[in-house]
Motif scaffolding. Structure first.
Motif, PDB file in Angstrom:
ATOM      1  N   ALA A   2       2.926 -45.492  35.618  1.00 40.85           N
ATOM      2  CA  ALA A   2       1.801 -46.041  36.378  1.00 40.85           C
ATOM      3  C   ALA A   2       0.776 -46.712  35.473  1.00 40.85           C
ATOM      4  CB  ALA A   2       1.140 -44.952  37.213  1.00 40.85           C
ATOM      5  N   SER A   3       0.669 -46.254  34.231  1.00 34.61           N
ATOM      6  CA  SER A   3      -0.330 -46.829  33.324  1.00 34.61           C
ATOM      7  C   SER A   3       0.030 -48.253  32.908  1.00 34.61           C
ATOM      8  CB  SER A   3      -0.504 -45.938  32.095  1.00 34.61           C
ATOM      9  OG  SER A   3       0.706 -45.891  31.358  1.00 34.61           O
ATOM     10  N   THR A   4       1.284 -48.622  32.969  1.00 36.82           N
ATOM     11  CA  THR A   4       1.679 -49.981  32.584  1.00 36.82           C
ATOM     12  C   THR A   4       1.611 -50.973  33.743  1.00 36.82           C
ATOM     13  OG1 THR A   4       4.027 -49.588  33.014  1.00 36.82           O
ATOM     14  CG2 THR A   4       3.223 -49.116  30.781  1.00 36.82           C
ATOM     15  N   ILE A   5       1.567 -50.483  34.958  1.00 37.62           N
ATOM     16  CA  ILE A   5       1.560 -51.372  36.120  1.00 37.62           C
ATOM     17  C   ILE A   5       0.330 -52.278  36.120  1.00 37.62           C
ATOM     18  CG2 ILE A   5       1.391 -51.450  38.647  1.00 37.62           C
ATOM     19  CD1 ILE A   5       3.217 -48.966  38.687  1.00 37.62           C
ATOM     20  N   GLY A   6      -0.835 -51.725  35.836  1.00 43.46           N
ATOM     21  CA  GLY A   6      -2.059 -52.531  35.801  1.00 43.46           C
ATOM     22  C   GLY A   6      -1.977 -53.643  34.779  1.00 43.46           C
ATOM     23  N   PHE A   7      -1.405 -53.347  33.611  1.00 46.50           N
ATOM     24  CA  PHE A   7      -1.256 -54.371  32.580  1.00 46.50           C
ATOM     25  C   PHE A   7      -0.314 -55.484  33.050  1.00 46.50           C
ATOM     26  CE2 PHE A   7      -2.528 -50.737  29.862  1.00 46.50           C
ATOM     27  CZ  PHE A   7      -3.671 -51.303  29.324  1.00 46.50           C
ATOM     28  N   ARG A   8       0.759 -55.097  33.698  1.00 45.26           N
ATOM     29  CA  ARG A   8       1.702 -56.100  34.208  1.00 45.26           C
ATOM     30  C   ARG A   8       1.060 -56.959  35.290  1.00 45.26           C
ATOM     31  NH1 ARG A   8       7.734 -54.770  33.641  1.00 45.26           N
ATOM     32  NH2 ARG A   8       7.672 -53.309  31.930  1.00 45.26           N
ATOM     33  N   ILE A   9       0.337 -56.315  36.191  1.00 47.10           N
ATOM     34  CA  ILE A   9      -0.336 -57.066  37.254  1.00 47.10           C
ATOM     35  C   ILE A   9      -1.352 -58.040  36.650  1.00 47.10           C
ATOM     36  CG2 ILE A   9      -1.954 -56.874  39.189  1.00 47.10           C
ATOM     37  CD1 ILE A   9      -0.451 -54.302  39.996  1.00 47.10           C
ATOM     38  N   ARG A  11      -1.255 -59.365  33.672  1.00 49.01           N
ATOM     39  CA  ARG A  11      -0.578 -60.385  32.857  1.00 49.01           C
ATOM     40  C   ARG A  11       0.056 -61.485  33.702  1.00 49.01           C
ATOM     41  NH1 ARG A  11       4.577 -60.911  29.821  1.00 49.01           N
ATOM     42  NH2 ARG A  11       4.028 -62.294  28.113  1.00 49.01           N
ATOM     43  N   LEU A  12       0.487 -61.178  34.900  1.00 49.63           N
ATOM     44  CA  LEU A  12       1.217 -62.151  35.715  1.00 49.63           C
ATOM     45  C   LEU A  12       0.447 -63.444  36.000  1.00 49.63           C
ATOM     46  CD1 LEU A  12       3.224 -59.868  38.133  1.00 49.63           C
ATOM     47  CD2 LEU A  12       4.119 -61.362  36.329  1.00 49.63           C
ATOM     48  N   PRO A  13      -0.836 -63.390  36.380  1.00 50.62           N
ATOM     49  CA  PRO A  13      -1.531 -64.668  36.614  1.00 50.62           C
ATOM     50  C   PRO A  13      -1.600 -65.539  35.366  1.00 50.62           C
ATOM     51  CG  PRO A  13      -2.800 -62.851  37.513  1.00 50.62           C
ATOM     52  CD  PRO A  13      -1.663 -62.258  36.737  1.00 50.62           C
ATOM     53  N   HIS A  14      -1.755 -64.919  34.204  1.00 52.57           N
ATOM     54  CA  HIS A  14      -1.798 -65.673  32.949  1.00 52.57           C
ATOM     55  C   HIS A  14      -0.439 -66.307  32.654  1.00 52.57           C
ATOM     56  CE1 HIS A  14      -5.796 -64.167  32.096  1.00 52.57           C
ATOM     57  NE2 HIS A  14      -5.356 -62.955  32.397  1.00 52.57           N
ATOM     58  N   LEU A  15       0.617 -65.543  32.870  1.00 50.29           N
ATOM     59  CA  LEU A  15       1.964 -66.044  32.666  1.00 50.29           C
ATOM     60  C   LEU A  15       2.256 -67.201  33.624  1.00 50.29           C
ATOM     61  CD1 LEU A  15       4.695 -65.729  31.267  1.00 50.29           C
ATOM     62  CD2 LEU A  15       5.266 -63.960  32.947  1.00 50.29           C
ATOM     63  N   GLN A 124       8.355 -56.387  50.536  1.00 45.17           N
ATOM     64  CA  GLN A 124       7.895 -55.053  50.140  1.00 45.17           C
ATOM     65  C   GLN A 124       6.849 -55.167  49.037  1.00 45.17           C
ATOM     66  OE1 GLN A 124       8.936 -51.761  51.448  1.00 45.17           O
ATOM     67  NE2 GLN A 124       6.919 -51.612  50.536  1.00 45.17           N
ATOM     68  N   LEU A 125       7.106 -56.015  48.056  1.00 48.41           N
ATOM     69  CA  LEU A 125       6.147 -56.230  46.978  1.00 48.41           C
ATOM     70  C   LEU A 125       4.815 -56.717  47.534  1.00 48.41           C
ATOM     71  CD1 LEU A 125       5.320 -56.453  44.004  1.00 48.41           C
ATOM     72  CD2 LEU A 125       6.409 -58.726  43.975  1.00 48.41           C
ATOM     73  N   ASN A 126       4.883 -57.662  48.456  1.00 50.67           N
ATOM     74  CA  ASN A 126       3.659 -58.189  49.070  1.00 50.67           C
ATOM     75  C   ASN A 126       2.889 -57.089  49.802  1.00 50.67           C
ATOM     76  OD1 ASN A 126       1.962 -60.478  49.569  1.00 50.67           O
ATOM     77  ND2 ASN A 126       2.692 -60.453  51.678  1.00 50.67           N
ATOM     78  N   ALA A 130      -0.798 -55.656  48.790  1.00 45.06           N
ATOM     79  CA  ALA A 130      -1.871 -55.630  49.788  1.00 45.06           C
ATOM     80  C   ALA A 130      -2.543 -54.252  49.823  1.00 45.06           C
ATOM     81  CB  ALA A 130      -1.331 -56.006  51.171  1.00 45.06           C
ATOM     82  N   VAL A 131      -1.757 -53.194  49.720  1.00 45.26           N
ATOM     83  CA  VAL A 131      -2.313 -51.838  49.702  1.00 45.26           C
ATOM     84  C   VAL A 131      -3.170 -51.648  48.447  1.00 45.26           C
ATOM     85  CG1 VAL A 131      -1.740 -49.380  49.479  1.00 45.26           C
ATOM     86  CG2 VAL A 131      -0.490 -50.815  51.115  1.00 45.26           C
ATOM     87  N   ILE A 132      -2.652 -52.062  47.292  1.00 45.16           N
ATOM     88  CA  ILE A 132      -3.400 -51.926  46.040  1.00 45.16           C
ATOM     89  C   ILE A 132      -4.695 -52.725  46.113  1.00 45.16           C
ATOM     90  CG2 ILE A 132      -3.358 -52.438  43.560  1.00 45.16           C
ATOM     91  CD1 ILE A 132      -0.266 -51.904  43.713  1.00 45.16           C
ATOM     92  N   GLU A 133      -4.621 -53.945  46.651  1.00 43.81           N
ATOM     93  CA  GLU A 133      -5.822 -54.773  46.790  1.00 43.81           C
ATOM     94  C   GLU A 133      -6.836 -54.118  47.728  1.00 43.81           C
ATOM     95  OE1 GLU A 133      -6.986 -59.404  47.755  1.00 43.81           O
ATOM     96  OE2 GLU A 133      -5.203 -58.561  48.698  1.00 43.81           O
ATOM     97  N   ALA A 134      -6.380 -53.606  48.854  1.00 40.41           N
ATOM     98  CA  ALA A 134      -7.287 -52.946  49.798  1.00 40.41           C
ATOM     99  C   ALA A 134      -7.955 -51.731  49.147  1.00 40.41           C
ATOM    100  CB  ALA A 134      -6.525 -52.532  51.060  1.00 40.41           C
ATOM    101  N   ASN A 135      -7.183 -50.958  48.392  1.00 39.32           N
ATOM    102  CA  ASN A 135      -7.757 -49.814  47.686  1.00 39.32           C
ATOM    103  C   ASN A 135      -8.822 -50.277  46.694  1.00 39.32           C
ATOM    104  OD1 ASN A 135      -6.051 -48.077  49.055  1.00 39.32           O
ATOM    105  ND2 ASN A 135      -4.577 -47.930  47.383  1.00 39.32           N
ATOM    106  N   GLY A 136      -8.526 -51.330  45.957  1.00 38.38           N
ATOM    107  CA  GLY A 136      -9.478 -51.858  44.986  1.00 38.38           C
ATOM    108  C   GLY A 136     -10.750 -52.364  45.643  1.00 38.38           C
ATOM    109  N   LEU A 137     -10.602 -53.049  46.774  1.00 42.73           N
ATOM    110  CA  LEU A 137     -11.783 -53.538  47.496  1.00 42.73           C
ATOM    111  C   LEU A 137     -12.626 -52.372  48.019  1.00 42.73           C
ATOM    112  CD1 LEU A 137     -10.200 -56.553  49.397  1.00 42.73           C
ATOM    113  CD2 LEU A 137     -11.880 -56.662  47.527  1.00 42.73           C
TER     114      LEU A 137
END
Length: 149
Positions: A2-9, A11-15, A124-126, A130-137
Motif C-alpha cells: 500500500a505504501s507504493t501505491i501513492g508513489f505510483r499514482i 508518478r503516472l501524470p508525470h509519465l 474497475q480501476l476507474n 473514484a473511491v480513493i479520490e472521494a476519500n481524499g476529498l
C-alpha cells in the motif's frame, strides 16, 4: 504494498505528460501549450482567469503561453463584452486540425499505456480511483473545517 501505491499514482501524470510531450514536440507544442489548447477546446467560454486556475500556472506564464499560441495563429484574445478588462480566448480555425492531431496522439498513447488491461479492468480501476479520490476529498474538507493547531 500500500505504501507504493501513492508513489505510483503520483508518478503516472508525470509519465503521461512526458510521453505526450515527446510525441507532440514535432508539432511545435510544449507541455504548457498543448495542455492550454486542450483545456481551451473543452470549455464553452474560456477566459484567461479560468484557464490559469485549471492549468495551474501563474498569470505571467499563461499570458506568455497565450502570446505564443497567438503567434502560432492558434488562439486570439478578445475583450469581454461585459468587462473590457477581461479577455475571452478563442481558438482559431487553424487550431482545429492541430487539436485533432493532439487527440490522435493521446489516443494512441492511452492505448499503449493500457495494453494488457481489459475493458473490465479499466472500469474497475476507474471505480477504485473514484473511491480513493472521494476519500481524499473528504479528508481535505475535514482538514479545512478543523485546521491543525
Amino acid at each position: 504494498m500500500a505504501s507504493t501505491i501513492g508513489f505510483r499514482i503520483a508518478r503516472l501524470p508525470h509519465l503521461w505528460r512526458s510521453i505526450l510531450d515527446r510525441r507532440l514536440a514535432p508539432l511545435g507544442l510544449t507541455q504548457t501549450r498543448w495542455v492550454t489548447l486542450y483545456h481551451l477546446a473543452s470549455w464553452r467560454r474560456p477566459s484567461a482567469v479560468r484557464s490559469r486556475r485549471v492549468i495551474g500556472v501563474e498569470a505571467p506564464s499563461l499570458v506568455r503561453t497565450l502570446g505564443q499560441l497567438e503567434e502560432q495563429g492558434l488562439v486570439e484574445r478578445r475583450a469581454c463584452d461585459n468587462d473590457r478588462r477581461s479577455k475571452r480566448i478563442y481558438l482559431t480555425p487553424a487550431a482545429m486540425p492541430l487539436l485533432e492531431q493532439i487527440d490522435s496522439v493521446a489516443q494512441q498513447a492511452r492505448k499503449e499505456m493500457f495494453a494488457g488491461l481489459s475493458e473490465e479492468n479499466l472500469e474497475q480501476l476507474n471505480e477504485w480511483l473514484a473511491v480513493i479520490e472521494a476519500n481524499g476529498l473528504a479528508i481535505q474538507a475535514r482538514d479545512q473545517d478543523n485546521p491543525a493547531s
